[in-house]
Design a protein around this motif. Structure first.
Motif, short mmCIF file in Angstrom:
data_model
loop_
_atom_site.label_atom_id
_atom_site.label_comp_id
_atom_site.label_asym_id
_atom_site.label_seq_id
_atom_site.Cartn_x
_atom_site.Cartn_y
_atom_site.Cartn_z
N GLU A 76 41.79 88.59 85.14
CA GLU A 76 43.64 88.36 83.69
C GLU A 76 44.82 88.79 85.00
N TYR A 81 47.97 78.41 98.65
CA TYR A 81 48.77 78.22 97.42
C TYR A 81 49.99 79.03 98.36
N THR A 93 56.14 81.38 84.28
CA THR A 93 54.81 80.66 84.26
C THR A 93 54.18 80.08 85.06
N GLU A 94 55.18 79.44 85.50
CA GLU A 94 54.20 78.41 86.19
C GLU A 94 53.97 78.76 87.68
N THR A 95 54.96 79.79 88.42
CA THR A 95 54.01 80.41 89.24
C THR A 95 52.67 81.16 88.72
N LEU A 96 52.04 81.68 87.71
CA LEU A 96 50.81 81.77 87.16
C LEU A 96 50.08 80.60 87.18
N GLN A 97 49.85 79.67 86.91
CA GLN A 97 49.36 78.95 86.74
C GLN A 97 49.06 77.94 88.30
N HIS A 98 49.35 78.67 88.98
CA HIS A 98 48.52 78.73 90.75
C HIS A 98 47.95 79.24 91.86
N ASP A 128 44.89 78.70 93.38
CA ASP A 128 45.33 77.39 93.76
C ASP A 128 44.28 77.78 95.54
#
Length: 312
Positions: A291, A261, A250-255, A258
């Motif tokens: 998505e 990144y 989940t953390e990687t998906l948020q970036h 960017d």
């Protein structure tokens, strides 16, 4: 930022509705004061004339004065919003330049190292190896510069002036096929001729698909296929790219969108960290959206939605 601007706009709209009500109140107060002064110091017989003169003067003056104050406040609020937007743009540009400088520095350092080692060795095979590594880094710099220029162009492009051509959806398949040099791409499309018309910028859309499919191929095992499916859902044409790679948390998906990144901070995997930034900007210019669904150990699916041309 968007929420803040909306809140400000609602506040300003409220201010625009209040001047008339405030002016009526101010005029009523003026009439009350004029009545008291007239009854105390003047003759009651001239009360009507006094009130009429007060109304004629106080009403417009109250309204105009309050309107001017409100307009001034609106101007100040607009300037605050513009300053905040400019500050945010400056911060984004500053971060982009820092990241870009770091990305340029890495291949330049490697080139310098290769040249130094090449000068220190007399082994022709090693010299050739160092020379090839140097050329590889030059190619990396060229790709990095080209991608930055593409992003700069896309950032400066407005949706209202973005050139789009109305084409059949199946015409996009040719571009996808050009990416299938390794024959690992499995294309799924049912009844291609029945797919709707879309308005697209084909060269830019090709850049977006190349970035998404390239990532899928890069992070999937060399023996695994990447599935590209084209279908429709509601008012959208859906381009769905599914890989069989390691997936993301989940953390990687948020970036992942960017700029610069990288999933692997050590940069051991090839790539510039800009491909998905290009992809999402291109899809946004097409009035679409992206998505991403992913789970560790179960691969990743990227869904790019493009509106049918009749909805544009």
């Amino acid at each position: 930022m968007q929420h803040m601007i909306t809140t400000k706009s609602n506040s300003l709209n409220h201010l625009f509705r209040t001047p008339f009500r405030t002016a009526v109140f101010a005029t009523a107060v003026s009439l009350l004061i004029a009545t008291i002064i007239d009854l105390v110091f003047l003759s009651p017989s001239v009360l009507g004339l006094t009130l009429l003169i007060t109304l004629v003067i106080a009403g417009p003056m109250s309204y105009l004065t309050i309107r001017m104050v409100v307009s001034l406040r609106v101007t100040i609020e607009d300037q605050k919003i513009k300053l905040l937007l400019e500050s945010e743009r400056a911060d984004i540009l500053s971060k982009f330049m820092r990241d870009a400088a770091h990305e340029f520095k890495t291949p330049l350092t490697l080139m310098s190292t290769n040249l130094y080692l090449s000068e220190k060795t007399s082994d022709p095979e090693k010299k050739q190896q160092y020379t090839q590594h140097t050329y590889d880094q030059i190619e990396t710099l060229n790709r990095l510069l080209d991608t930055i220029l593409i992003l700069t162009r896309l950032d400066r492009t407005d949706k209202s002036t973005y050139p789009l051509d109305r084409i059949k959806s199946c015409e996009m398949l040719a571009d996808i096929q050009t990416l299938n040099k390794s024959e690992r791409i499995k294309l799924l499309v049912e009844n291609a001729d029945a797919l709707p018309m879309v308005k697209v910028n084909l060269p830019d859309l090709h850049l977006a698909l190349k970035a998404i499919i390239g990532n899928a191929l890069r992070f999937s095992p060399s023996t695994k296929e990447v599935t590209v499916q084209i279908t429709t859902t509601g008012q959208w044409l859906l381009l769905q790219i599914t890989d069989q790679g390691p997936g993301m948390n989940t953390e990687t998906l948020q970036h992942i969108f960017d700029r610069f990144y990288r999933i692997d901070a050590s940069h051991t995997t090839r790539g510039l960290g800009l491909g998905l930034s290009v992809a999402i900007r291109v899809i946004e210019l097409h009035n679409g959206h992206i998505e991403v669904q992913s789970e560790l150990g179960k691969g990743t699916t990227v869904k790019a939605y493009l509106p049918f041309s009749r909805y544009l």
